[in-house]
Every structure is written in C-alpha cells, then in structure tokens.
Design an enzyme around this catalytic site. Structure first.
Site, PDB file in Angstrom:
ATOM      1  N   HIS A  21     -10.901   5.516  10.629  1.00 31.75           N
ATOM      2  CA  HIS A  21     -11.721   5.089   9.499  1.00 31.75           C
ATOM      3  C   HIS A  21     -10.919   4.172   8.594  1.00 31.75           C
ATOM      4  CE1 HIS A  21      -9.628   8.703   8.081  1.00 31.75           C
ATOM      5  NE2 HIS A  21      -9.768   8.236   6.845  1.00 31.75           N
TER       6      HIS A  21
ATOM      7  N   ASP B  95      -8.473  16.644   8.920  1.00 30.52           N
ATOM      8  CA  ASP B  95      -9.778  16.164   8.496  1.00 30.52           C
ATOM      9  C   ASP B  95      -9.648  15.754   7.032  1.00 30.52           C
ATOM     10  OD1 ASP B  95     -10.718  16.843  10.967  1.00 30.52           O
ATOM     11  OD2 ASP B  95     -12.280  18.201  10.244  1.00 30.52           O
TER      12      ASP B  95
ATOM     13  N   HIS C 299      -7.080   3.812   9.473  1.00 30.09           N
ATOM     14  CA  HIS C 299      -6.064   4.818   9.722  1.00 30.09           C
ATOM     15  C   HIS C 299      -6.660   6.029  10.433  1.00 30.09           C
ATOM     16  CE1 HIS C 299      -7.778   5.431   5.693  1.00 30.09           C
ATOM     17  NE2 HIS C 299      -7.523   6.723   5.825  1.00 30.09           N
TER      18      HIS C 299
ATOM     19  N   HIS D 190       0.810  -1.215   0.000  1.00 35.59           N
ATOM     20  CA  HIS D 190       0.000   0.000   0.000  1.00 35.59           C
ATOM     21  C   HIS D 190       0.852   1.277   0.000  1.00 35.59           C
ATOM     22  CE1 HIS D 190      -3.180   2.784   0.924  1.00 35.59           C
ATOM     23  NE2 HIS D 190      -2.553   3.184   2.014  1.00 35.59           N
TER      24      HIS D 190
END
Length: 393
Positions: free
Chosen positions: A336, A304, A298, A261
C-alpha cells in the site's frame, strides 16, 4: 507509568498502621504488574475493597471476529455505526486478535463502573469533553487526548453536559507503556524523545463515590461479569506508587522530521505486547531539494496497519473517500501507499496538516460484523480506478 507520585492522605511508611478518624484502620490495597516485580501502587480505602454482595453474568455477547478472508484492504467508516450511549456497554468491537482489540464508541451518558482484568486499555478522544473517573482520581479529557487505564483499575467515563464523547479504544493483553527506547534505566524520559513528563497528566484530585451495593462490570478473558460491591469503590483517601491512569494530548507530541522520509517508528507513542502505536501530527515535511514528501509504497511484512484519521487532511488518500473519522486497515501481504495523483501533488509541499493514530499489530487482525457493516466495498480498487481517472484526465 515509570515514576512515583502520591495523592491524598498516605502513611509515612507502607504496610504500617494507618487509622481513620474513628480509630479503625484504613484498608490497604496493593495493585501491581508482573507478579509485583513491575510497577505497583498502594491505595488506602475507607472500606474493604473486596466486599461484594452479588456476582452476575452480563449478557452482552461481543461480535464474533472472523478472518479477513479473502484478504483485502479495508476502509471503515465508524461514524456510520448506529449505536450511542454507554462507553463501556455500547462500544463496537471492530478489529482484534489474541493480543489487541480495537473498539469505537459514541458516549452520550456516563458509563457503568468498569474494570478490565485482561490488560490495559487506551482511549483516544476523537471529539467531545468528559472526565475519566477512577479509584486513583479523575482526569479531565478533551479532543486529542490519549488516556491509559491500567489493568484492573475501576473507572467510568463521564460525559460533559450536551456533549457526545467519541472514543477509539485499544485494548491490550498486557500493559501499554511509552517505548522503552524513550526511557532511561531509571524510567526517566530521555532528551530528544517526542514527549516527556511535562506533557503527562496524572490524577491529582480524588473522586468520592456514595452509595452501597454498587455494580461494577469486569472484563475477563471469557466475557463480562458484574460484581456488586457492598461499598462504593471510590472511597480511596490517598495512594502512592508508579502504576496509575495517565493522559497526554496528541497536540503535545513533538514530531521528528528529516530531509527525507522518516518511517513510522520515528512517530511512535506506545508499545504493548503484540502491537505498537504511532501518531502523525502537523509537521514540516521533508526538506531535501528533491524530496518526495509522502510515504512510498510499502509492505510491513510482519504487521497489519490500522490508521485512524482523527483530524486534518488525508493527503495520501485524496480522492478515495477516506476522511475524518475513517479507519483504514492495510494487512500484511498487501502493498500500500499513496493513491495516483497524490505523489505529484505532494512535491513542493512544506507542511503536513494531519492528526492520525496508528496501531501496528504483530499478528493478523480479525474483523467483526460491525466493521463489515461500515466497510467501503470500493476502497480496495481505488488505486486502479484513480489511475484510470488520472490517465484520462
């Protein structure tokens, strides 16, 4: 932009006599960033660009922004917003703070003339065709284009016949540029960066405006003002410099891939004071034999995260209602990641099919009433409900 160009008629040297056919002087305008020690351009007008005949307050109050309290992840559905019309006066404020504001607009008519004196503006074209007309010239725009409009550039958004131009706007307080790590000390894009000068489109054809007593809406830090110009601002015969509107297509972005990733900075497109932007495009997925080709859970504890789902699949959000045109907001303090079932489904996949635009802010985002009106109230609980659904299947 950090490199020089010129368009139209210009004198051989700057700040020298440059006459029109009737013998009168062209009016030279110097526009520059950071107290004229940053990028600058010189424009040559037929008429004095500061000749105004009226100043009016524009009664167009924006939505009040309020804290995301209680703090919650958001799924916004801007396609459900009711308004269409002018991309300047009929755009909806969704999210913002002191450094960035995010708007959505569906343009069905040519906009008023406009300039933002607070900072640069970026528009992402979700769908439709149109032209960005500016004092520097015009840029043809279509689906997938980013357009960056420098601070205090007079411009308007025009819409192709029979089209709707859907635009996501990101408004900075300051300047939006390519990431500094992509550029040499002289401003050239380096080898290995995901886009370069060949991908960038600059104004090459000037726009001629006609008429007198022409209104221009100006955004300031306190609201909107209307200046009525004695002469049409699109009276430029030529310009040269390194500050001007520019565009490039998300379809020209070359993705970085790896055996495992790659984090969002590998996909960065822009940087600005208080936020960065990335995009995710179709690409080969992680090719390690045991790779999980989907982002892990993560917490970006300093940001944000805003993600606009522009086109293609939303594989990490399958089953949640998130789809084309959705905006998700995952605030700092919320862990999330992929929804239940989607990790297993991703294993063995070789390619991603997505176009997503991300804004990562450095300070918490506030939320508007327009955003709350298209908020999916069930989204914050979908990790739990999908876990239950998958476990009972």
């Amino acid at each position: 932009m950090p490199y020089f160009t010129r368009v139209g008629e210009v004198p051989r040297k700057r700040h020298t006599v440059f006459r029109q056919s009737d013998g009168s002087l062209f009016w030279e305008e110097l526009i520059g960033e950071e107290g004229f020690v940053g990028d600058t351009s010189l424009l040559y007008h037929r008429n004095p660009p500061s000749a105004i005949t009226a100043i009016e307050r524009v009664d167009a109050p924006e939505d009040e922004l309020v804290p995301n309290d209680p703090m919650t992840p958001l799924h916004l559905q801007p396609h459900q917003l009711p308004g269409k019309g002018d991309a300047v006066l009929d755009r909806f404020l969704l999210l913002g703070n002191d450094e960035v504001r995010i708007y959505y607009a569906v343009a069905t008519q040519d906009s008023t003339l406009y300039k933002n004196s607070v900072g640069d503006e970026l528009a992402y074209v979700e769908s439709g065709r149109g032209v960005l007309e500016t004092t520097f010239g015009k840029l043809d725009l279509t689906e997938g284009d980013y357009a960056i409009v420098p601070t205090s550039t007079i411009h308007r958004w025009t819409v192709a016949d029979g089209e709707e131009l859907r635009l996501l706007f990101v408004q900075a307080v300051g300047h939006i540029n390519p990431p500094s790590r992509y550029l040499s000390t002289g401003g050239q894009f380096l080898e290995g960066t995901p886009y370069c000068e060949l991908d960038i489109r600059r104004p090459e054809e000037l726009v001629r405006g006609e008429g007198t007593h022409v209104p221009v809406v100006v955004r300031t830090r306190t609201g909107l003002t209307r200046h009525v110009h004695k002469h049409h601002p699109f009276d430029v015969v030529g310009w040269h410099g390194g500050m001007y509107p520019w565009a490039f297509s998300i379809f020209d972005f070359e993705p970085v891939t790896g055996s495992l990733h790659q984090p969002p900075p590998a996909h960065q497109t822009f940087e600005a004071p208080g936020f960065v932007m990335c995009n995710f495009v179709p690409r080969l997925l992680d090719y390690h034999p045991e790779a999980v080709p989907i982002p892990p859970f993560h917490s970006n504890v300093d940001s944000d995260e805003v993600l606009f789902y522009a086109k293609g699949a939303a594989n990490t959000r399958r089953g949640t209602g998130v789809g084309i045109g959705s905006i998700t907001v995952h605030p700092a303090g919320f862990i999330h990641g992929p929804h239940p079932g989607n990790v297993e489904r991703s294993i063995g996949l070789q390619r991603a099919d997505e176009y997503q635009v991300m804004v990562d802010t450095h300070r918490p985002l506030l939320v508007s009433a327009a955003a709350r009106s298209v908020f999916d109230a069930e989204y914050p609980f979908t990790w739990a409900t999908l876990e239950e659904k998958n476990s009972s299947a």
